[in-house]
Scaffold this motif. Sequence first.
Motif, PDB file in Angstrom:
ATOM      1  N   ALA A 125       0.902  -1.354   0.053  1.00 45.41           N
ATOM      2  CA  ALA A 125       0.079  -0.134  -0.008  1.00 45.41           C
ATOM      3  C   ALA A 125       0.799   1.220   0.011  1.00 45.41           C
ATOM      4  CB  ALA A 125      -0.888  -0.038   1.320  1.00 45.41           C
ATOM      5  N   ALA A 126       2.111   1.155   0.859  1.00 43.25           N
ATOM      6  CA  ALA A 126       2.715   2.405   0.791  1.00 43.25           C
ATOM      7  C   ALA A 126       3.455   2.492  -0.461  1.00 43.25           C
ATOM      8  CB  ALA A 126       3.781   2.187   1.946  1.00 43.25           C
ATOM      9  N   ALA A 127       3.974   1.493  -1.036  1.00 42.01           N
ATOM     10  CA  ALA A 127       4.703   1.686  -2.450  1.00 42.01           C
ATOM     11  C   ALA A 127       3.515   1.994  -3.485  1.00 42.01           C
ATOM     12  CB  ALA A 127       5.212   0.212  -2.833  1.00 42.01           C
ATOM     13  N   LEU A 128       2.254   1.815  -3.360  1.00 38.28           N
ATOM     14  CA  LEU A 128       1.323   1.905  -4.470  1.00 38.28           C
ATOM     15  C   LEU A 128       1.028   3.664  -4.238  1.00 38.28           C
ATOM     16  CD1 LEU A 128      -0.926  -1.028  -4.486  1.00 38.28           C
ATOM     17  CD2 LEU A 128       0.133   0.006  -6.286  1.00 38.28           C
ATOM     18  N   ALA A 129       1.090   3.997  -3.064  1.00 39.64           N
ATOM     19  CA  ALA A 129       0.688   5.349  -2.611  1.00 39.64           C
ATOM     20  C   ALA A 129       1.706   6.252  -3.157  1.00 39.64           C
ATOM     21  CB  ALA A 129       0.520   5.769  -1.034  1.00 39.64           C
ATOM     22  N   ARG A 130       3.094   5.893  -2.937  1.00 35.16           N
ATOM     23  CA  ARG A 130       4.260   6.477  -3.405  1.00 35.16           C
ATOM     24  C   ARG A 130       3.992   6.725  -4.944  1.00 35.16           C
ATOM     25  NH1 ARG A 130       6.956   4.270   0.614  1.00 35.16           N
ATOM     26  NH2 ARG A 130       7.444   2.503  -0.608  1.00 35.16           N
ATOM     27  N   LEU A 131       3.715   5.619  -5.767  1.00 33.68           N
ATOM     28  CA  LEU A 131       3.784   5.356  -7.128  1.00 33.68           C
ATOM     29  C   LEU A 131       2.609   6.477  -7.755  1.00 33.68           C
ATOM     30  CD1 LEU A 131       4.717   4.525 -10.109  1.00 33.68           C
ATOM     31  CD2 LEU A 131       3.208   2.377  -9.539  1.00 33.68           C
ATOM     32  N   ALA A 132       1.450   6.416  -7.109  1.00 37.52           N
ATOM     33  CA  ALA A 132       0.424   7.288  -7.275  1.00 37.52           C
ATOM     34  C   ALA A 132       0.590   8.549  -7.336  1.00 37.52           C
ATOM     35  CB  ALA A 132      -0.845   6.772  -6.590  1.00 37.52           C
ATOM     36  N   HIS A 133       1.252   9.037  -6.202  1.00 37.94           N
ATOM     37  CA  HIS A 133       1.728  10.483  -5.960  1.00 37.94           C
ATOM     38  C   HIS A 133       2.680  10.996  -7.108  1.00 37.94           C
ATOM     39  CE1 HIS A 133       2.412  13.639  -2.401  1.00 37.94           C
ATOM     40  NE2 HIS A 133       1.738  14.282  -3.545  1.00 37.94           N
ATOM     41  N   VAL A 134       3.432  10.209  -7.571  1.00 33.08           N
ATOM     42  CA  VAL A 134       4.243  10.549  -8.812  1.00 33.08           C
ATOM     43  C   VAL A 134       3.334  10.768 -10.001  1.00 33.08           C
ATOM     44  CG1 VAL A 134       5.983   9.715 -10.557  1.00 33.08           C
ATOM     45  CG2 VAL A 134       6.421   9.234  -8.125  1.00 33.08           C
ATOM     46  N   GLN A 135       2.348   9.577 -10.359  1.00 30.41           N
ATOM     47  CA  GLN A 135       1.613   9.750 -11.395  1.00 30.41           C
ATOM     48  C   GLN A 135       0.626  11.144 -11.223  1.00 30.41           C
ATOM     49  OE1 GLN A 135      -0.350   6.150 -10.481  1.00 30.41           O
ATOM     50  NE2 GLN A 135       1.077   5.071 -12.038  1.00 30.41           N
ATOM     51  N   GLN A 136       0.233  11.483  -9.960  1.00 35.20           N
ATOM     52  CA  GLN A 136      -0.288  12.642  -9.784  1.00 35.20           C
ATOM     53  C   GLN A 136       0.293  13.872 -10.459  1.00 35.20           C
ATOM     54  OE1 GLN A 136      -0.942  13.500  -5.925  1.00 35.20           O
ATOM     55  NE2 GLN A 136      -1.490  15.673  -6.253  1.00 35.20           N
ATOM     56  N   TRP A 137       1.739  13.849  -9.898  1.00 33.29           N
ATOM     57  CA  TRP A 137       2.633  14.983 -10.372  1.00 33.29           C
ATOM     58  C   TRP A 137       2.909  15.106 -11.934  1.00 33.29           C
ATOM     59  CZ3 TRP A 137       6.783  17.394  -6.734  1.00 33.29           C
ATOM     60  CH2 TRP A 137       6.189  17.877  -5.638  1.00 33.29           C
ATOM     61  N   GLN A 138       2.651  14.013 -12.517  1.00 39.58           N
ATOM     62  CA  GLN A 138       2.797  13.825 -13.868  1.00 39.58           C
ATOM     63  C   GLN A 138       1.478  14.344 -14.535  1.00 39.58           C
ATOM     64  OE1 GLN A 138       3.946   9.591 -14.095  1.00 39.58           O
ATOM     65  NE2 GLN A 138       6.159  10.061 -14.553  1.00 39.58           N
ATOM     66  N   GLY A 139       0.609  14.661 -13.695  1.00 39.31           N
ATOM     67  CA  GLY A 139      -0.675  14.972 -14.420  1.00 39.31           C
ATOM     68  C   GLY A 139      -1.495  13.855 -14.918  1.00 39.31           C
ATOM     69  N   ARG A 140      -1.159  12.780 -14.365  1.00 38.97           N
ATOM     70  CA  ARG A 140      -1.946  11.632 -14.995  1.00 38.97           C
ATOM     71  C   ARG A 140      -2.950  11.210 -13.870  1.00 38.97           C
ATOM     72  NH1 ARG A 140       3.010   8.279 -15.833  1.00 38.97           N
ATOM     73  NH2 ARG A 140       1.759   6.626 -15.676  1.00 38.97           N
ATOM     74  N   PHE A 141      -4.056  11.772 -13.646  1.00 34.87           N
ATOM     75  CA  PHE A 141      -4.795  11.802 -12.404  1.00 34.87           C
ATOM     76  C   PHE A 141      -5.741  10.596 -12.432  1.00 34.87           C
ATOM     77  CE2 PHE A 141      -4.385  16.550 -13.150  1.00 34.87           C
ATOM     78  CZ  PHE A 141      -3.532  16.595 -12.005  1.00 34.87           C
TER      79      PHE A 141
END
Length: 182
Positions: free
Chosen positions: A80-96
């Motif tokens: 879950a922590a690893a997925l959240a870190r990855l999702a946060h990167v995707q967010q900053w890439q604008g891939r909401f």
Amino acid sequence: MSEAAGATPVEFVADGFTFRVDPVTLRDSCTDPAGLAEFCDAHPTLPATVAYLRMLGRLDEAEQRGLATLPDSSDPARRAAALARLAHVQQWQGRFDEALATFEAALADVERLDHPRLHASVLQHRAKCRLDAGDLCGALADARAALDLRRDADEDEIASTRLLISVCDARARTGGERTDRR
């Protein structure tokens, strides 16, 4: 006047570095980016490196390292922590849409656990993603749920969530627009 007028700035320390959360964008940054870059280069497999690379703007590298950490995350809390870190990167890439789906996967793992701190963290980061994506109602609901889970958390975590709620409320009052004019 900015969205966070009167808001207390949020800072935190991790791995010997001081990080600040911008009270308008809610994006975190390091006060020593050169030192943090050296740290990332010296600790490429440390899970936090994914977040640090994101803060440094090295988004493609952060995503690659985030994806590389997923196979090693066999237990639900680490996954879950690893997925959240990855999702946060995707967010900053604008891939909401992709980021929100990744946050959903993280929440599916964390909801099976009795881990309120991790649950609150994932909800708070999903709230920031929803806010960036323009879903104010969803962002506010996630932020309030995170605050409820953080009743016994340390003051820095509570302050971070309260700042998020304040920004959500301010954007709701202005029709969803940021008021910083950036």
